[in-house]
Design a protein around this motif. Structure first.
Motif, PDB file in Angstrom:
ATOM      1  N   GLN A 397      31.965  42.452  44.427  1.00 19.43           N
ATOM      2  CA  GLN A 397      32.948  41.371  44.274  1.00 19.43           C
ATOM      3  C   GLN A 397      34.144  41.724  43.402  1.00 19.43           C
ATOM      4  O   GLN A 397      35.223  41.202  43.626  1.00 19.43           O
ATOM      5  CB  GLN A 397      32.261  40.128  43.723  1.00 19.43           C
ATOM      6  N   GLY A 398      33.968  42.571  42.387  1.00 23.44           N
ATOM      7  CA  GLY A 398      35.090  43.121  41.630  1.00 23.44           C
ATOM      8  C   GLY A 398      35.961  42.176  40.837  1.00 23.44           C
ATOM      9  O   GLY A 398      37.191  42.335  40.837  1.00 23.44           O
ATOM     10  N   PRO A 399      35.382  41.188  40.111  1.00 23.71           N
ATOM     11  CA  PRO A 399      36.255  40.408  39.211  1.00 23.71           C
ATOM     12  C   PRO A 399      36.754  41.294  38.071  1.00 23.71           C
ATOM     13  O   PRO A 399      36.065  42.223  37.658  1.00 23.71           O
ATOM     14  CB  PRO A 399      35.333  39.306  38.681  1.00 23.71           C
ATOM     15  N   VAL A 400      37.968  41.016  37.580  1.00 23.10           N
ATOM     16  CA  VAL A 400      38.527  41.841  36.504  1.00 23.10           C
ATOM     17  C   VAL A 400      37.734  41.634  35.219  1.00 23.10           C
ATOM     18  O   VAL A 400      37.043  40.632  35.047  1.00 23.10           O
ATOM     19  CB  VAL A 400      40.013  41.518  36.240  1.00 23.10           C
ATOM     20  N   LYS A 401      37.878  42.591  34.298  1.00 26.63           N
ATOM     21  CA  LYS A 401      37.238  42.500  32.981  1.00 26.63           C
ATOM     22  C   LYS A 401      38.338  42.350  31.931  1.00 26.63           C
ATOM     23  O   LYS A 401      39.358  43.047  32.011  1.00 26.63           O
ATOM     24  CB  LYS A 401      36.447  43.773  32.725  1.00 26.63           C
ATOM     25  N   MET A 402      38.069  41.460  30.942  1.00 28.85           N
ATOM     26  CA  MET A 402      39.041  41.302  29.874  1.00 28.85           C
ATOM     27  C   MET A 402      39.222  42.638  29.152  1.00 28.85           C
ATOM     28  O   MET A 402      38.252  43.347  28.909  1.00 28.85           O
ATOM     29  CB  MET A 402      38.547  40.248  28.879  1.00 28.85           C
ATOM     30  N   SER A 403      40.466  42.976  28.812  1.00 23.18           N
ATOM     31  CA  SER A 403      40.692  44.227  28.097  1.00 23.18           C
ATOM     32  C   SER A 403      41.980  44.160  27.295  1.00 23.18           C
ATOM     33  O   SER A 403      42.813  43.278  27.525  1.00 23.18           O
ATOM     34  CB  SER A 403      40.737  45.399  29.078  1.00 23.18           C
ATOM     35  N   SER A 404      42.109  45.063  26.339  1.00 22.83           N
ATOM     36  CA  SER A 404      43.326  45.143  25.533  1.00 22.83           C
ATOM     37  C   SER A 404      43.592  46.607  25.232  1.00 22.83           C
ATOM     38  O   SER A 404      42.674  47.416  25.200  1.00 22.83           O
ATOM     39  CB  SER A 404      43.172  44.340  24.242  1.00 22.83           C
ATOM     40  N   TRP A 427      44.816  41.629  28.667  1.00 19.74           N
ATOM     41  CA  TRP A 427      44.792  40.913  29.945  1.00 19.74           C
ATOM     42  C   TRP A 427      43.397  40.451  30.317  1.00 19.74           C
ATOM     43  O   TRP A 427      42.404  41.069  29.960  1.00 19.74           O
ATOM     44  CB  TRP A 427      45.331  41.816  31.059  1.00 19.74           C
ATOM     45  N   GLU A 428      43.360  39.326  30.973  1.00 24.09           N
ATOM     46  CA  GLU A 428      42.194  38.926  31.741  1.00 24.09           C
ATOM     47  C   GLU A 428      42.750  38.007  32.815  1.00 24.09           C
ATOM     48  O   GLU A 428      42.838  36.781  32.653  1.00 24.09           O
ATOM     49  CB  GLU A 428      41.141  38.193  30.886  1.00 24.09           C
ATOM     50  N   GLN A 429      43.163  38.627  33.920  1.00 29.52           N
ATOM     51  CA  GLN A 429      43.904  37.890  34.935  1.00 29.52           C
ATOM     52  C   GLN A 429      43.103  36.712  35.455  1.00 29.52           C
ATOM     53  O   GLN A 429      41.913  36.797  35.702  1.00 29.52           O
ATOM     54  CB  GLN A 429      44.271  38.791  36.117  1.00 29.52           C
ATOM     55  N   HIS A 430      43.821  35.654  35.642  1.00 27.41           N
ATOM     56  CA  HIS A 430      43.355  34.366  36.149  1.00 27.41           C
ATOM     57  C   HIS A 430      42.517  33.592  35.140  1.00 27.41           C
ATOM     58  O   HIS A 430      41.993  32.526  35.450  1.00 27.41           O
ATOM     59  CB  HIS A 430      42.640  34.466  37.491  1.00 27.41           C
ATOM     60  N   THR A 431      42.372  34.138  33.916  1.00 24.36           N
ATOM     61  CA  THR A 431      41.788  33.342  32.844  1.00 24.36           C
ATOM     62  C   THR A 431      42.849  33.209  31.750  1.00 24.36           C
ATOM     63  O   THR A 431      43.249  32.113  31.386  1.00 24.36           O
ATOM     64  CB  THR A 431      40.521  34.012  32.278  1.00 24.36           C
ATOM     65  N   GLY A 432      43.342  34.356  31.283  1.00 27.97           N
ATOM     66  CA  GLY A 432      44.395  34.341  30.275  1.00 27.97           C
ATOM     67  C   GLY A 432      43.846  34.710  28.901  1.00 27.97           C
ATOM     68  O   GLY A 432      42.655  34.579  28.628  1.00 27.97           O
ATOM     69  N   ILE A 433      44.755  35.197  28.052  1.00 29.56           N
ATOM     70  CA  ILE A 433      44.418  35.692  26.716  1.00 29.56           C
ATOM     71  C   ILE A 433      44.919  34.678  25.685  1.00 29.56           C
ATOM     72  O   ILE A 433      46.031  34.163  25.809  1.00 29.56           O
ATOM     73  CB  ILE A 433      45.096  37.065  26.485  1.00 29.56           C
ATOM     74  N   SER A 434      44.083  34.371  24.671  1.00 35.59           N
ATOM     75  CA  SER A 434      44.538  33.423  23.647  1.00 35.59           C
ATOM     76  C   SER A 434      44.703  34.077  22.284  1.00 35.59           C
ATOM     77  O   SER A 434      45.360  33.527  21.401  1.00 35.59           O
ATOM     78  CB  SER A 434      43.558  32.258  23.524  1.00 35.59           C
ATOM     79  N   LYS A 435      44.086  35.239  22.087  1.00 36.36           N
ATOM     80  CA  LYS A 435      44.163  35.859  20.753  1.00 36.36           C
ATOM     81  C   LYS A 435      43.963  37.363  20.876  1.00 36.36           C
ATOM     82  O   LYS A 435      43.183  37.829  21.715  1.00 36.36           O
ATOM     83  CB  LYS A 435      43.072  35.265  19.863  1.00 36.36           C
ATOM     84  N   THR A 458      49.033  36.926  34.267  1.00 37.58           N
ATOM     85  CA  THR A 458      49.776  38.093  33.765  1.00 37.58           C
ATOM     86  C   THR A 458      49.233  38.517  32.410  1.00 37.58           C
ATOM     87  O   THR A 458      48.684  37.705  31.660  1.00 37.58           O
ATOM     88  CB  THR A 458      51.268  37.774  33.581  1.00 37.58           C
ATOM     89  N   TRP A 459      49.405  39.790  32.109  1.00 35.64           N
ATOM     90  CA  TRP A 459      49.017  40.269  30.788  1.00 35.64           C
ATOM     91  C   TRP A 459      49.949  39.707  29.725  1.00 35.64           C
ATOM     92  O   TRP A 459      51.004  39.144  30.039  1.00 35.64           O
ATOM     93  CB  TRP A 459      48.949  41.780  30.759  1.00 35.64           C
ATOM     94  N   ARG A 460      49.557  39.832  28.437  1.00 34.80           N
ATOM     95  CA  ARG A 460      50.425  39.391  27.343  1.00 34.80           C
ATOM     96  C   ARG A 460      50.673  40.561  26.420  1.00 34.80           C
ATOM     97  O   ARG A 460      49.784  41.360  26.151  1.00 34.80           O
ATOM     98  CB  ARG A 460      49.756  38.263  26.534  1.00 34.80           C
ATOM     99  N   GLN A 461      51.900  40.648  25.935  1.00 34.33           N
ATOM    100  CA  GLN A 461      52.205  41.648  24.919  1.00 34.33           C
ATOM    101  C   GLN A 461      51.748  41.128  23.560  1.00 34.33           C
ATOM    102  O   GLN A 461      51.733  39.920  23.325  1.00 34.33           O
ATOM    103  CB  GLN A 461      53.711  41.915  24.882  1.00 34.33           C
ATOM    104  N   ASP A 481      39.726  35.425  25.199  1.00 33.71           N
ATOM    105  CA  ASP A 481      40.376  34.749  26.325  1.00 33.71           C
ATOM    106  C   ASP A 481      40.578  33.260  26.048  1.00 33.71           C
ATOM    107  O   ASP A 481      40.198  32.750  24.989  1.00 33.71           O
ATOM    108  CB  ASP A 481      39.633  35.023  27.642  1.00 33.71           C
ATOM    109  N   THR A 482      41.179  32.561  26.974  1.00 30.20           N
ATOM    110  CA  THR A 482      41.516  31.156  26.747  1.00 30.20           C
ATOM    111  C   THR A 482      40.275  30.265  26.778  1.00 30.20           C
ATOM    112  O   THR A 482      40.360  29.087  26.435  1.00 30.20           O
ATOM    113  CB  THR A 482      42.519  30.648  27.807  1.00 30.20           C
ATOM    114  N   ASP A 483      39.119  30.819  27.175  1.00 22.17           N
ATOM    115  CA  ASP A 483      37.874  30.057  27.051  1.00 22.17           C
ATOM    116  C   ASP A 483      37.214  30.317  25.702  1.00 22.17           C
ATOM    117  O   ASP A 483      36.110  29.826  25.449  1.00 22.17           O
ATOM    118  CB  ASP A 483      36.879  30.462  28.159  1.00 22.17           C
ATOM    119  N   GLY A 484      37.841  31.128  24.835  1.00 22.94           N
ATOM    120  CA  GLY A 484      37.252  31.440  23.535  1.00 22.94           C
ATOM    121  C   GLY A 484      36.245  32.578  23.577  1.00 22.94           C
ATOM    122  O   GLY A 484      35.584  32.856  22.578  1.00 22.94           O
TER     123      GLY A 484
END
Ligand SMILES: Nc1nc2c(c(=O)[nH]1)N[C@H]1C(S)=C(S)[C@@H](COP(=O)(O)O)O[C@H]1N2
Ligand SMILES: [Mo]
Length: 509
Positions: A397-404, A427-435, A458-461, A481-484
């Motif tokens: 299925q290949g969901p992305v993995k959060m990374s920095s 980045w963690e596409q389709h979830t988003g990064i919060s910190k 999208t990724w965040r700088q 990520d944005t889910d904490g």
């Protein structure tokens, strides 16, 4: 000195010309201008209008073929003359080949946009043909000398000249033909690509807020220029797809099979979306991730026309070159911007990124979703068919993995003590990064400044000002990520479904 028969001289001339053409055209596949194409367009420019019209009147779109064939006849006649001359008055035959080279050099160097390296293939090709002519003539002369020797020996040496020159002619001509068909085709597609005017998006991406871009030298640009966008595929030669002939078919478990052409696709209301895509083979801290502003038509709308059957759970997208990807059907039918993309950063898709059309799906690795040169979407089930990389042991299925990732300072570089800006992307596409946080050696985690999010896709700088003290230090980055949820710290290899672990670099202050 015994004179070689005139037929031998003519054959040597033809073989030498073939060698030169082969070397020149092959070299031109990598650098400079193809002598044949350069001379053709030179001749086209010099041809008077009435003659052009006359040729087009009987040859139509085969006019290029007529031109190339006429050129080849001229080359062949010159080559025969060169061979005959070299037989009686060496080195005047070689000089005649040199004259052909001069014409080719003038032709390719006077083309608009000619680079300093443009004539290189013509020069190297001419040199190769002259060397071939001299070697073949010398061998023929040597063989004439042994004609008086016992018949068996004479026969075998004369056969050796024949075999060598015919082999040289055939290999040279084949090389020239292959190089020519490959590059003629790609030039035609590139011309078609350049002529495309992309439509304005019906749904435009919101403008990039100024706060999304951090002003740090060396940080990955928020939107990756096409030339710097990572490239991964199995194609040795880029597929050549003519947009005029390209279609996308939707087949398999659907109520209504669909087929759509390029112009029909461009006429649909387009969505513009900024999406980060990444490769499952990207190691922690690696380069195989980029972001573009894509223009395309939502795949969910295409699928809605086709009406997938309720028990379908996968869409097998197929590339013209046989690559396939298996995408969960929810990811293509929910409200995310899963696009059949035709544009990348304002330009028609570059050929290496899937011209004329490719898929882009937020939240999934490229190998299960981002099919380039896509020609078919087969609606099916995971328990019926396996996609290209899944057959080779990669996850289904290949969901992305959060990374920095830390972009600056560059690992292993020396920096001066004082304030050092540490920066990169997360980045963690389709979830988003919060910190994003940075750790120096075993110290506390320091919260980095984040560029504004463009979207969850999208990724965040990020950047953090480090009060650097002399010594050797390790910098480590982690994201939330944005889910904490905190980034997975377990070191895992890329196989089978993507690397995890934190990116750490060592710097000397
Ligand atoms: N036709 C085709 N599409 C393909 C691939 C491929 O090998 N062939 N590779 C996939 C993989 S593994 C990735 S990561 C992305 C890369 O897209 P890019 O080269 O535009 O960055 O394309 C995907 N689409
Ligand atoms: Mo990939």
């Amino acid at each position: 000195m015994r004179r070689i028969p005139w037929a031998t001289g003519a054959l040597a001339g033809i073989a030498a010309a073939c060698v030169g053409l082969g070397v020149g055209e092959l070299l031109a596949a990598f650098v400079g201008t193809s002598p044949l194409s350069g001379v053709s367009s030179f001749v086209i420019d010099l041809t008077p209008g009435w003659l052009k019209e006359f040729v087009i009147s009987f040859a139509g779109t085969a006019d290029k073929v007529v031109l190339i064939l006429s050129l080849l006849v001229v080359v062949a006649v010159t080559a025969v003359l060169a061979g005959l001359l070299e037989r009686v008055r060496p080195p005047w035959g070689s000089a005649l080949l040199g004259l052909l080279a001069v014409v080719a050099v003038v032709a390719v160097s006077t083309r608009s946009g000619a680079t300093p390296l443009a004539p290189l293939p013509a020069v190297v090709g001419a040199a190769a043909s002259i060397v071939a002519l001299r070697l073949l003539t010398r061998r023929a002369v040597r063989e004439e000398r042994v004609v008086d020797a016992p018949a068996a020996a004479a026969g075998s040496t004369r056969r050796s000249f024949l075999v060598t020159s015919i082999a040289a002619a055939v290999i040279g001509a084949a090389a020239a033909a292959t190089a020519q068909t490959v590059s003629l085709g790609s030039r035609a597609i590139e011309t078609a690509r350049r002529a495309i005017r992309l439509p304005q998006p019906a749904t435009a991406a919101p403008p990039v807020p100024p706060g999304a871009i951090l002003d740090v030298p060396g940080i990955s640009p928020l939107i990756t220029p096409n030339a710097d966008f990572y490239r991964i595929d199995t194609a040795v030669f880029l597929p050549l797809l003519d947009p005029a002939e390209w279609t996308l078919k939707i087949t398999g478990m659907v109520e209504h099979p669909v087929e759509i052409g390029y112009d029909q696709l461009l006429a649909l209301p387009m969505t513009e979306s900024r999406i980060t895509i990444g490769c499952v083979s990207n190691p922690v801290g690696g380069p195989y991730i980029s972001t573009a502003t894509w223009l395309g038509y939502p795949i969910r709308n295409l699928l809605a026309w086709a009406k997938p059957l309720p028990d379908a759970d996968m869409v097998l997208s197929k590339s013209s070159d046989g690559f396939t990807a298996g995408t969960p059907i929810e990811a293509l039918t929910d409200d995310r911007d899963a696009l059949l993309a035709v544009g990348m950063n304002g330009a028609p898709l570059p050929r290496e990124h899937g011209f004329p059309a490719r898929m882009v799906v937020p939240g999934l690795f490229g190998y299960v979703s981002a099919t380039k040169w896509v020609v078919e979407l087969e609606v099916t089930r995971y328990d019926r068919v396996q996609a290209y990389w899944t057959q080779r042991g990669w996850g289904e299925q290949g969901p992305v993995k959060m990374s920095s990732r830390i972009d600056v300072p560059i690992a292993g570089r020396k920096v001066s003590a004082g304030t050092v800006t540490v920066a990169g992307v997360a980045w963690e596409q389709h979830t988003g990064i919060s910190k994003v946080e940075v750790q120096v050696d075993d110290g506390p985690w320091n919260e980095a400044r984040l560029g504004d999010a463009l979207s969850a896709d999208t990724w965040r700088q990020w950047s953090w000002d480090w009060p650097a003290e002399p010594g050797t230090h390790t910098l480590t980055v982690r994201a939330t990520d944005t889910d904490g949820v905190l980034q997975d710290t377990t070191m895992r290899n890329v196989l089978p479904d993507g690397a995890t672990g934190l990116h750490a670099i060592t710097v000397e202050v």
